[in-house]
Design a protein around this motif. Sequence first.
Motif, PDB file in Angstrom:
ATOM      1  N   GLU A   1       0.806  -1.213   0.000  1.00 30.53           N
ATOM      2  CA  GLU A   1       0.000   0.000   0.000  1.00 30.53           C
ATOM      3  C   GLU A   1       0.840   1.264   0.000  1.00 30.53           C
ATOM      4  OE1 GLU A   1      -3.253   0.151  -0.378  1.00 30.53           O
ATOM      5  OE2 GLU A   1      -3.240  -2.013  -0.572  1.00 30.53           O
TER       6      GLU A   1
ATOM      7  N   THR B   1      -4.799  -1.301  -7.819  1.00 29.16           N
ATOM      8  CA  THR B   1      -4.677  -0.816  -6.433  1.00 29.16           C
ATOM      9  C   THR B   1      -3.269  -0.339  -6.151  1.00 29.16           C
ATOM     10  OG1 THR B   1      -6.393  -2.367  -5.726  1.00 29.16           O
ATOM     11  CG2 THR B   1      -4.974  -1.451  -4.004  1.00 29.16           C
TER      12      THR B   1
ATOM     13  N   GLU C   1     -14.849   1.588  -8.869  1.00 31.64           N
ATOM     14  CA  GLU C   1     -13.736   1.142  -8.033  1.00 31.64           C
ATOM     15  C   GLU C   1     -12.549   2.097  -8.177  1.00 31.64           C
ATOM     16  OE1 GLU C   1     -11.306  -1.249  -5.506  1.00 31.64           O
ATOM     17  OE2 GLU C   1     -13.454  -0.858  -5.728  1.00 31.64           O
TER      18      GLU C   1
ATOM     19  N   LEU D   1     -10.676   4.218  -5.259  1.00 31.25           N
ATOM     20  CA  LEU D   1      -9.240   4.124  -4.993  1.00 31.25           C
ATOM     21  C   LEU D   1      -8.545   5.482  -5.034  1.00 31.25           C
ATOM     22  CD1 LEU D   1      -8.362   0.952  -7.121  1.00 31.25           C
ATOM     23  CD2 LEU D   1      -8.332   1.115  -4.617  1.00 31.25           C
TER      24      LEU D   1
END
Length: 426
Positions: free
Chosen positions: A117, A152, A189, A193
Amino acid sequence: MVRDDLYITVPSFFRCPISLDVMKSPVSLSTGVTYDRSSIQRWLDSGNNTCPATMQVLETKEFVPNANLHRLIQTWSSQNRYNPLDDSSASSAESASPLSPDKIQLVVKEIGGEEKESGRNCSFDDLSKIASFAEESSENRRFLAKMDGFVTMLAALIHSDDKDLSPPVVELAVRVLDSVSTEFGDFHELKRLLLIPKEKSPNSLPPSLLRVMKQGSRPESRIATVRIIQSIAIDAESKLAVAESDGLLLHLVNSIAPRTDLPLIDAVLSCLISISMPKRVKPQLVRLRAIGKLREVLRSPSVPAATAEKALKLLESVSSCREGMAELCGDSACVEAVVRKAMKVSDAATEVAVTILWTACYLFRDQKAADAVVRSNGLTRILLLMQSNCSPAVRQMSTDLLRIFRVNSKSCLSSYDTKTTHIMPF
């Protein structure tokens, strides 16, 4: 071996006329002009039907690979150890070598690791390999878009404020995300994000994304950013959130200028059309002098038809508020530009242009706008439209406009010969 780009002179015909970068996959249009495949494909996908370099209308949008030029570029790149993926920083030529899907998965896994992340494990070389893989084919882009966690990871890189993450890495992440976003397809989505919740920040867009849009080292990076912003503005809430991000509207409006890169203008107009839908955004665009910018675009002879059509659509949107209509009617040069674009652009542009004139002259009965229409020979153009195969809506609005001008005894209609069967085209 590290090289210094400052000592390499790139032959001008190796550079794409759109991106100005060394072409990775040169292809030629029917006009004979060669472009990089990814750049010209984006130009054509945006609805343009002209050659960007010559402004000629294309007989066909098909292009053919320029194999000879490709070999020359490869030979020259090999001799000079030149890596076309990195025009701004030193790197080895091997860093952008083609990779198989299996190796790409390993690179993505390596970038993510346990700190997926944060994006701290990402280097420019890693992302360059992925970018090279993505640019090879639509199949590769679909592969990346469907890879678990890939989008992501790119969003995390764009959000990252880590000081160890260099701006070129973020810029390249933006370009890769733009290239795979269409294949990804899930824009809800993507919105989740990328958009920052209101409770965390007054600005909805990541600061790094705004930096790339304003300071990106390549035009294609800035274009990619604008397209990403448009793709996540998919509902009323997100459109408003995006539009109210600090400095975004001002920068977009300032990018609408004839001297700006044409593909960038085209992307900015598309984005502004999308995010100008909320009512409270339109007065903001008026205050930022968007109508004056659109006037200059419409008056420019070098603007292609598709771009002019988008400029008219944005003008219609902005002038639909009271402040916008007042600004438009007070700008006679803008009204005259709309009159000139009422024909010979496209059927859609004709309908938008006539709608703008009908709203100003018939619905609002603004005398300044009516005078501007008369000065620019608008009545003759309206008569020509009515003789053409126009849509019922255009015909009805044109009839209403003629009624308005017929009331004025000084109108050119007072001397119009109703027996005339043909009017010469302009």
